[in-house]
Design a protein around this motif. Sequence first.
Motif, short mmCIF file in Angstrom:
data_model
loop_
_atom_site.label_atom_id
_atom_site.label_comp_id
_atom_site.label_asym_id
_atom_site.label_seq_id
_atom_site.Cartn_x
_atom_site.Cartn_y
_atom_site.Cartn_z
N VAL A 295 -15.67 19.16 -13.25
CA VAL A 295 -16.99 19.77 -13.08
C VAL A 295 -17.01 21.08 -13.85
CG1 VAL A 295 -18.68 20.64 -11.44
CG2 VAL A 295 -17.20 18.76 -10.79
N SER A 296 -18.08 21.31 -14.58
CA SER A 296 -18.25 22.57 -15.30
C SER A 296 -19.72 22.96 -15.23
CB SER A 296 -17.78 22.45 -16.75
OG SER A 296 -18.53 21.47 -17.44
N ARG A 297 -20.00 24.19 -15.60
CA ARG A 297 -21.39 24.64 -15.55
C ARG A 297 -21.67 25.59 -16.69
NH1 ARG A 297 -22.20 27.26 -9.93
NH2 ARG A 297 -24.17 28.06 -10.77
N ASN A 298 -22.92 25.63 -17.10
CA ASN A 298 -23.38 26.57 -18.11
C ASN A 298 -24.55 27.32 -17.49
OD1 ASN A 298 -24.72 27.86 -20.26
ND2 ASN A 298 -23.94 26.38 -21.72
N ASN A 299 -24.29 28.53 -17.04
CA ASN A 299 -25.34 29.28 -16.36
C ASN A 299 -26.45 29.70 -17.31
OD1 ASN A 299 -24.01 29.01 -13.97
ND2 ASN A 299 -23.23 31.11 -13.88
N ALA A 300 -26.16 29.78 -18.59
CA ALA A 300 -27.18 30.20 -19.55
C ALA A 300 -28.29 29.16 -19.68
CB ALA A 300 -26.54 30.45 -20.91
N ASN A 301 -27.94 27.87 -19.55
CA ASN A 301 -28.98 26.84 -19.65
C ASN A 301 -29.17 26.07 -18.35
OD1 ASN A 301 -26.86 25.06 -19.56
ND2 ASN A 301 -26.98 24.45 -21.69
#
Length: 128
Positions: free
Chosen positions: A72-78
């Motif tokens: 699991v990973s995340r990109n808070n910018a998008n």
Amino acid sequence: QVQLLESGGGWVRSGGSLRLSCSASGRTFSSYNMDLGWFRQAPGKEREFVGAIASSGLSTSYADSVKGRFTVSRNNANNTVYLQMNSLKPEDTAVYYCSADLSLRSVPSPRRSDYEFWGQGTQVTVSS
């Protein structure tokens, strides 16, 4: 309110890989504490925890059945969270849901009841 929309599901042979995405709208990841989780539900079974990532992105947790295979990973910018699934097995076949937990926790929760917002789900089918 948080609206979640999953994408990336499909059909794959055993041993293959898929990457699911979940985009959020309504509240941005960076504006609120928001742990993000992935759950799945196979036909005739309860919805079960797959993995989750903390608001900071620094902490993750996984079900034993997917450890070492899923990330699991995340990109808070998008405002997007991802579930990378490798070495897929037929038993991974299910509808996969992303979810958001707005409570402040030390580690992401594996409990379905802790997640307030849910996407519609995306089907993943793994053939043998």
